[in-house]
Design a protein around this motif. Sequence first.
Motif, PDB file in Angstrom:
ATOM      1  N   LEU A 190       0.828  -1.207   0.000  1.00 37.49           N
ATOM      2  CA  LEU A 190       0.000   0.000   0.000  1.00 37.49           C
ATOM      3  C   LEU A 190       0.864   1.259   0.000  1.00 37.49           C
ATOM      4  O   LEU A 190       0.482   2.281  -0.582  1.00 37.49           O
ATOM      5  CB  LEU A 190      -0.938  -0.007   1.202  1.00 37.49           C
ATOM      6  CG  LEU A 190      -2.110  -0.997   1.112  1.00 37.49           C
ATOM      7  CD1 LEU A 190      -2.884  -1.035   2.427  1.00 37.49           C
ATOM      8  CD2 LEU A 190      -3.049  -0.633  -0.042  1.00 37.49           C
ATOM      9  N   ALA A 191       2.047   1.193   0.639  1.00 38.32           N
ATOM     10  CA  ALA A 191       2.962   2.337   0.604  1.00 38.32           C
ATOM     11  C   ALA A 191       3.459   2.584  -0.816  1.00 38.32           C
ATOM     12  O   ALA A 191       3.523   3.731  -1.281  1.00 38.32           O
ATOM     13  CB  ALA A 191       4.139   2.100   1.549  1.00 38.32           C
ATOM     14  N   VAL A 192       3.805   1.506  -1.528  1.00 38.22           N
ATOM     15  CA  VAL A 192       4.238   1.640  -2.921  1.00 38.22           C
ATOM     16  C   VAL A 192       3.095   2.165  -3.786  1.00 38.22           C
ATOM     17  O   VAL A 192       3.281   3.060  -4.624  1.00 38.22           O
ATOM     18  CB  VAL A 192       4.743   0.288  -3.461  1.00 38.22           C
ATOM     19  CG1 VAL A 192       4.972   0.362  -4.970  1.00 38.22           C
ATOM     20  CG2 VAL A 192       6.032  -0.113  -2.756  1.00 38.22           C
ATOM     21  N   GLY A 234      -7.890   0.133   1.122  1.00 37.07           N
ATOM     22  CA  GLY A 234      -7.010   0.018   2.270  1.00 37.07           C
ATOM     23  C   GLY A 234      -6.610  -1.415   2.588  1.00 37.07           C
ATOM     24  O   GLY A 234      -6.669  -2.313   1.736  1.00 37.07           O
ATOM     25  N   GLU A 235      -6.212  -1.631   3.849  1.00 39.12           N
ATOM     26  CA  GLU A 235      -5.675  -2.924   4.263  1.00 39.12           C
ATOM     27  C   GLU A 235      -6.697  -4.047   4.137  1.00 39.12           C
ATOM     28  O   GLU A 235      -6.357  -5.160   3.723  1.00 39.12           O
ATOM     29  CB  GLU A 235      -5.174  -2.838   5.709  1.00 39.12           C
ATOM     30  CG  GLU A 235      -3.922  -2.005   5.884  1.00 39.12           C
ATOM     31  CD  GLU A 235      -3.341  -2.141   7.279  1.00 39.12           C
ATOM     32  OE1 GLU A 235      -3.801  -3.037   8.034  1.00 39.12           O
ATOM     33  OE2 GLU A 235      -2.441  -1.357   7.618  1.00 39.12           O
ATOM     34  N   GLU A 236      -7.940  -3.786   4.504  1.00 40.67           N
ATOM     35  CA  GLU A 236      -8.946  -4.849   4.482  1.00 40.67           C
ATOM     36  C   GLU A 236      -9.160  -5.370   3.065  1.00 40.67           C
ATOM     37  O   GLU A 236      -9.248  -6.586   2.836  1.00 40.67           O
ATOM     38  CB  GLU A 236     -10.263  -4.342   5.066  1.00 40.67           C
ATOM     39  CG  GLU A 236     -11.335  -5.421   5.193  1.00 40.67           C
ATOM     40  CD  GLU A 236     -10.872  -6.622   6.003  1.00 40.67           C
ATOM     41  OE1 GLU A 236     -11.217  -7.761   5.618  1.00 40.67           O
ATOM     42  OE2 GLU A 236     -10.159  -6.434   7.012  1.00 40.67           O
ATOM     43  N   ALA A 238      -7.030  -5.250   0.592  1.00 45.26           N
ATOM     44  CA  ALA A 238      -5.824  -5.956   0.161  1.00 45.26           C
ATOM     45  C   ALA A 238      -5.763  -7.353   0.773  1.00 45.26           C
ATOM     46  O   ALA A 238      -5.405  -8.330   0.098  1.00 45.26           O
ATOM     47  CB  ALA A 238      -4.591  -5.146   0.543  1.00 45.26           C
ATOM     48  N   ARG A 239      -6.110  -7.466   2.050  1.00 46.53           N
ATOM     49  CA  ARG A 239      -6.110  -8.781   2.700  1.00 46.53           C
ATOM     50  C   ARG A 239      -7.150  -9.706   2.069  1.00 46.53           C
ATOM     51  O   ARG A 239      -6.909 -10.905   1.893  1.00 46.53           O
ATOM     52  CB  ARG A 239      -6.380  -8.622   4.194  1.00 46.53           C
ATOM     53  CG  ARG A 239      -5.207  -8.050   4.982  1.00 46.53           C
ATOM     54  CD  ARG A 239      -5.550  -7.928   6.455  1.00 46.53           C
ATOM     55  NE  ARG A 239      -4.427  -7.455   7.231  1.00 46.53           N
ATOM     56  CZ  ARG A 239      -3.463  -8.236   7.718  1.00 46.53           C
ATOM     57  NH1 ARG A 239      -3.504  -9.547   7.494  1.00 46.53           N
ATOM     58  NH2 ARG A 239      -2.473  -7.730   8.429  1.00 46.53           N
ATOM     59  N   THR A 240      -8.304  -9.155   1.736  1.00 49.30           N
ATOM     60  CA  THR A 240      -9.344  -9.952   1.072  1.00 49.30           C
ATOM     61  C   THR A 240      -8.843 -10.469  -0.266  1.00 49.30           C
ATOM     62  O   THR A 240      -9.071 -11.633  -0.633  1.00 49.30           O
ATOM     63  CB  THR A 240     -10.612  -9.106   0.874  1.00 49.30           C
ATOM     64  OG1 THR A 240     -11.107  -8.692   2.149  1.00 49.30           O
ATOM     65  CG2 THR A 240     -11.685  -9.895   0.143  1.00 49.30           C
ATOM     66  N   LEU A 241      -8.134  -9.624  -0.995  1.00 55.80           N
ATOM     67  CA  LEU A 241      -7.588 -10.022  -2.294  1.00 55.80           C
ATOM     68  C   LEU A 241      -6.598 -11.176  -2.134  1.00 55.80           C
ATOM     69  O   LEU A 241      -6.606 -12.133  -2.925  1.00 55.80           O
ATOM     70  CB  LEU A 241      -6.903  -8.813  -2.943  1.00 55.80           C
ATOM     71  CG  LEU A 241      -6.671  -8.851  -4.452  1.00 55.80           C
ATOM     72  CD1 LEU A 241      -7.984  -8.992  -5.206  1.00 55.80           C
ATOM     73  CD2 LEU A 241      -5.943  -7.580  -4.895  1.00 55.80           C
ATOM     74  N   LEU A 242      -5.764 -11.113  -1.105  1.00 59.74           N
ATOM     75  CA  LEU A 242      -4.799 -12.185  -0.867  1.00 59.74           C
ATOM     76  C   LEU A 242      -5.496 -13.485  -0.463  1.00 59.74           C
ATOM     77  O   LEU A 242      -5.090 -14.575  -0.886  1.00 59.74           O
ATOM     78  CB  LEU A 242      -3.801 -11.763   0.214  1.00 59.74           C
ATOM     79  CG  LEU A 242      -2.795 -10.669  -0.168  1.00 59.74           C
ATOM     80  CD1 LEU A 242      -1.903 -10.322   1.013  1.00 59.74           C
ATOM     81  CD2 LEU A 242      -1.943 -11.096  -1.360  1.00 59.74           C
ATOM     82  N   ARG A 243      -6.542 -13.375   0.357  1.00 59.86           N
ATOM     83  CA  ARG A 243      -7.282 -14.585   0.756  1.00 59.86           C
ATOM     84  C   ARG A 243      -7.924 -15.245  -0.457  1.00 59.86           C
ATOM     85  O   ARG A 243      -7.899 -16.476  -0.596  1.00 59.86           O
ATOM     86  CB  ARG A 243      -8.352 -14.232   1.796  1.00 59.86           C
ATOM     87  CG  ARG A 243      -7.806 -13.991   3.195  1.00 59.86           C
ATOM     88  CD  ARG A 243      -8.926 -14.012   4.224  1.00 59.86           C
ATOM     89  NE  ARG A 243      -9.883 -12.928   4.014  1.00 59.86           N
ATOM     90  CZ  ARG A 243      -9.789 -11.731   4.570  1.00 59.86           C
ATOM     91  NH1 ARG A 243      -8.765 -11.449   5.373  1.00 59.86           N
ATOM     92  NH2 ARG A 243     -10.704 -10.807   4.346  1.00 59.86           N
TER      93      ARG A 243
END
Length: 361
Positions: A190-192, A234-236, A238-243
Motif C-alpha cells: 500500500l505504501a508503494v 485500504g488494508e482490508e 488488500a487482505r481480502t484479495l490475498l485470501r
Amino acid sequence: MLLRLRLLEFRCHERLEFFPTPGRNHLVGQNGRGKTSILEAAWFLSRLRSFRTGQPREMARWPGKGFAIEADCAATAGGPAEHLIVRWNDGARETFLDGNKIAMPEFWGRLPTVLLSAEDTVLIRGPAARRQAWLDALESLAVPAHLVAVQRYNAVLKQRNAWLREWAGGRRGDRALGEVLDAQLVATGLAVTAGRVRAAEAAGRLAEPLLEAFFGGAAVCRFAYRPGFDPAGGEEAARTLLREAAPSEQRQGRTLAGPHRDEWIIQWKGKSVGRFGSEGEQRLSALLLRLIEAARVREARGRWPLFLLDDALTPLDPERKLTLEQLLPADAQILQAGTVMPDGGAVWEIGPGSCLLPAIP
C-alpha cells in the motif's frame, strides 16, 4: 549540474576525464569511440543501472572485472560541489558521497538525469514492470523515500514467493510465517501504491503543456493507472484479495496480488499505444514520459536535470524534431552523442585512446 566526469576501466575507456560546459555539450567522433558510453556512465551514476544492459559486468573494460565512475556536481553553476563515486567490482557495488560510503537510496538521483533515446520505445511496448519502474523513478525523483518503500516491498515479495513455493512443491509452509508475510506485503504494498498514485497524478498534470506543444491539445492522450491493491479499499481490501488468491498462489508458487501486478497504460485516441500504437506513436510516447521526468525534477528540486540525448532526434520528422529542440530548456545542461558536427554548443571530439578534446569546427 555536472562539473566533472571521470571514468576508470568503463566500457572502451581505460581512463577518461571530461569537464562539460553548463549548456549544451556535443560528443562527436567515429562509431565505436565510446560516445554513448559517456552518457551511460552519467546515467549509471544517477540511477545505478544501465540503459544498455542489465549486467554491470558488461560495462567493465575487457578483460577486467570492475569499473569506477566519479563526478563532481552542483545544484547551480558556482554552487557548492558534491563528489560522487560509484564502484563496481566483481559483483559488489559501493557508493560514496564526499569520501563517505553511503547506502543506495541516499545516493540514487543525487545527480538527476533524464535520458532521451531512440531505443526508449521498450518503455511503452515492453512488460508492465518497465512502466512500474518508470512510475517509481518519477516519484523517487521528488520523494526519495519512495525508493526505500519499493525495496522493502520487493524484499517481502521475494520471501513470500519462497514460502509459496514450499506449498507448490508439496510441502506445507509455516502458516504463522505466511500470516506475517501477508501483513508485511499489505503494508509495504500500500505504501508503494500510494507513491505510484501520486506519480500517476503528477504525470497527467505535467503532460498537459507537453501535449499542447506536440499535438495542439491534451485530448489525444490519456493515462490509466490500474493498481494491484486498491488504494481506496485500504488494508482490508488488500487482505481480502490475498485470501481469494491463496488457492491459486499455493498451486503456482507465486504471489498473484500486489503492486508487482500494477499496470499503467498510455492511450492515444482511446487505444493502448503499447499494444496498438504505431512505431511513431510509441516513440513520441517515450519522449513524452522522459520530458515528464524532467518537469518533475524541475518542480521538486527547482532545477533541470542533466539531459542525456542518445540518437533521440534522428527518427523524428522535421516538425517534431524542431518541437523537441524547442522543449529542451535553454538553461539546462545537455550531453548529446552523435557523429555529425552540430551547430551551436560546445563540441567535444573523442579520438583514439579515449582522448576527449574540444573540437574545432
